[in-house]
Enzyme design. Structure first.
Site, PDB file in Angstrom:
ATOM      1  N   LYS A  75      13.014  62.116  25.674  1.00 38.81           N
ATOM      2  CA  LYS A  75      11.661  62.528  26.044  1.00 38.81           C
ATOM      3  C   LYS A  75      11.527  64.031  25.831  1.00 38.81           C
ATOM      4  O   LYS A  75      12.466  64.785  26.124  1.00 38.81           O
ATOM      5  CB  LYS A  75      11.427  62.148  27.512  1.00 38.81           C
ATOM      6  CG  LYS A  75      10.027  62.380  28.032  1.00 38.81           C
ATOM      7  CD  LYS A  75       9.897  61.862  29.474  1.00 38.81           C
ATOM      8  CE  LYS A  75       8.488  62.022  30.034  1.00 38.81           C
ATOM      9  NZ  LYS A  75       8.353  61.452  31.401  1.00 38.81           N
ATOM     10  N   SER A 150       4.540  58.092  32.061  1.00 36.35           N
ATOM     11  CA  SER A 150       4.383  59.111  31.046  1.00 36.35           C
ATOM     12  C   SER A 150       5.437  59.055  29.943  1.00 36.35           C
ATOM     13  O   SER A 150       5.242  59.624  28.881  1.00 36.35           O
ATOM     14  CB  SER A 150       4.458  60.494  31.697  1.00 36.35           C
ATOM     15  OG  SER A 150       5.757  60.704  32.259  1.00 36.35           O
ATOM     16  N   SER A 174       7.114  56.743  35.900  1.00 33.62           N
ATOM     17  CA  SER A 174       7.067  56.995  34.459  1.00 33.62           C
ATOM     18  C   SER A 174       8.192  56.418  33.616  1.00 33.62           C
ATOM     19  O   SER A 174       8.152  56.501  32.389  1.00 33.62           O
ATOM     20  CB  SER A 174       6.990  58.494  34.195  1.00 33.62           C
ATOM     21  OG  SER A 174       5.672  58.920  34.375  1.00 33.62           O
TER      22      SER A 174
HETATM   23  N1  GLN Z   1       1.823  57.943  36.330  1.00 32.41           N
HETATM   24  C1  GLN Z   1       2.194  58.778  37.414  1.00 32.41           C
HETATM   25  C2  GLN Z   1       1.423  60.065  37.344  1.00 32.41           C
HETATM   26  O1  GLN Z   1       0.524  60.144  36.602  1.00 32.41           O
HETATM   27  C3  GLN Z   1       3.671  59.000  37.406  1.00 32.41           C
HETATM   28  C4  GLN Z   1       4.126  60.057  36.478  1.00 32.41           C
HETATM   29  C5  GLN Z   1       5.610  60.218  36.417  1.00 32.41           C
HETATM   30  O2  GLN Z   1       6.362  59.426  36.967  1.00 32.41           O
HETATM   31  N2  GLN Z   1       6.043  61.268  35.720  1.00 32.41           N
HETATM   32  O3  GLN Z   1       1.687  61.002  38.026  1.00 32.41           O
END
Ligand code: GLN
Length: 483
Positions: A75, A150, A174
């Site tokens: 990532k 994400s 995420s």
């Molecule tokens: N989807 C969640 C957010 O928008 C989690 C993001 C994450 O785990 N980095 O914050």
């Protein structure tokens, strides 16, 4: 060759059935032919990867790490020495780190072959990888749909056989949510199990690092290599890193699996529900003692997260001033304050600005007690829920995402409905406990559905045991998208 699991690829290398160079070339070929459609990667590292593969072939020994010579995608939030690391944000889009994140150093020592950096929502904020300054990642199962987020690029890369494994970060879901939407295994570790040093912080008291893989066995193998204490991250305790593969293939006869009733109420897509019900029957048929439990504070988790996370995020993002590494003000600037104002206005995307505004608001004098402090107190209630339930059961089984992969653009103008994509992943993030998403079936439209197994702190071995027992008794993980 690209369809092999990490364990199979590692074994083939040792048996000299193929070389790391051949593995790497086949992944790079696959990326060339497919990634213009999927867009899992934001940077391809062809030359370096080929060099790393040659070096790996030359240095392979019987006792080399299982990751030695195996192509990986990281990532774009992990600092990689000499390779651009952008968090998919314009504000640091030219940043080339002078050092590796601690996990990247570990992979390098293990004989890493990094084929590229994967796409993500800007600074890991989102559930669809639509908030990336490089454009959206498509779901390999249906290119009109999102890959989740994400860490959408990391999930799609593994699902589309463009990496044997990848790493992502999970702050509120995420890793698990994109794994679920892309039909791969995604492991979120206990907070502190894997060092965060050199990984750009989103919300520091929630951030965790973990793998995406094709099988549970592969997840166990990667975790063993990346977990452990790091003097550069004081939140990594000196807790032993067991050999997680020992938990694989063990019976789950008599193991107590809790079904939290708050996770099976309204809001779940009926097809997702049906797939989940079958998965739970499967756990029962494997001998698990399944019973309903309750985590009463679950209903507050998303609210707690969307107060506490932006508070930490806004503090972490305060360091990005636009002086180096990325987009600079285009017009004239009056003074330093005006420079920051313009650089940050141009450099950050809308979702990031929204969260910075929420975060600074909940921390501001007069509102701190009402929002931030209150959120922390309720977070404690959620932690207590988990502590209590794990006195009764060994693990919990729940859905990962209430819905399968949604259409690109469908939630773009509706942040709240996007936030709700994480209702089932955020509570365990609040509590810092480990959880895994594993493929457990498909909707009528052939969209993957994930099963979440949650365990007590530092009991990754236990969730891997349940996940592997389930996986070995089903065929879902063997299905590949037609690309
Ligand atoms: N989807 C969640 C957010 O928008 C989690 C993001 C994450 O785990 N980095 O914050």
């Amino acid at each position: 060759m690209i369809e092999l699991t990490l364990a199979q690829a590692a074994e083939g290398l040792r048996k000299k059935e193929f070389s790391s160079l051949e593995l790497t070339k086949s992944v790079l070929e696959r990326m060339k032919s497919l990634d213009s459609q999927v867009h899992a990667y934001v940077e391809t590292c062809e030359d370096e990867a080929l060099k790393q593969a040659e070096a790996a072939d030359a240095s392979l020994k019987e006792d080399s790490s299982v990751l030695h010579g195996i192509p990986v995608g990281l990532k774009d939030i992990f600092n990689t020495k000499g390779v651009r690391t952008t968090c998919c944000s314009n504000i640091i889009k030219d940043f080339v780190p002078p050092y590796d994140a601690s996990v990247v150093s570990k992979l390098r020592d293990a004989g890493m072959v990094m084929v590229g950096k994967t796409n993500m929502d800007e600074f890991a904020c989102g559930s669809s990888t639509e908030h990336s300054c490089f454009g959206v990642t498509k779901n390999p199962w249906d290119l009109d749909r999102v890959a989740g987020g994400s860490s959408g690029g990391s999930a799609a890369a593994v699902a589309a056989d463009m990496a044997y494994y990848s790493l992502g970060t999970d702050t509120g879901g995420s890793i698990r949510q994109p794994a679920s939407l892309c039909g791969v295994v995604g492991l979120k570790v206990t907070y502190g199990r894997v060092s965060r040093s050199g990984v750009t912080s989103m919300a520091s008291s929630w951030d965790t690092i973990g793998p995406f893989t094709k099988t549970v066995e592969d997840a166990a193998l990667v975790l063993k290599e990346i977990a452990g204490h790091d003097r550069r991250d004081s939140t990594t305790p000196k807790v032993d890193v067991p050999d997680y593969t020992k938990n694989l293939g063990q019976s789950i006869q008599g193991l107590k699996v809790g079904l939290p009733k708050e996770y099976f109420g309204e809001g779940i897509d009926p097809e997702v529900r049906k797939v989940l019900d079958e998965a739970i029957s499967q756990l029962k048929s494997l001998g698990a003692e399944v019973k309903e439990v309750s985590l009463p504070s679950t209903k507050y988790a998303v609210a707690v997260y969307y107060v506490a996370m932006p508070a930490e995020l806004s503090a972490n993002l305060a360091r990005f001033d636009g002086i180096r590494y990325g987009s600079k003000p285009k017009g004239d600037v009056e003074d330093m304050i005006d420079y920051y104002f313009q650089a940050r206005s141009e450099g950050f995307g809308d979702e990031i600005k929204r969260r910075i505004m929420i975060g600074t608001y909940v921390l501001s004098a007069g509102y701190y007690d009402a929002y931030y402090k209150k959120a922390q107190q309720v977070r404690t209630l959620i932690i207590q829920d988990f502590n209590k339930v794990f006195e009764e059961v060994d693990v919990l089984a729940t859905p990962v995402s209430p819905i399968p992969a949604f259409k690109i653009g469908e939630k773009a103008d509706d942040p709240l409905s996007m936030y709700l994509a994480d209702v089932f992943t955020i509570p365990s993030s609040c509590a810092g406990v480990p959880a895994i998403s594993i493929p457990c079936g498909f909707t009528n439209q052939q969209l993957p559905v994930g099963l979440q197994i949650i365990g007590p702190q530092f009991e990754e071995g236990k969730i891997l045991q349940v996940a592997s027992a389930y996986e070995q008794s089903t065929e879902w993980h063997k299905q590949r998208p037609q690309l």
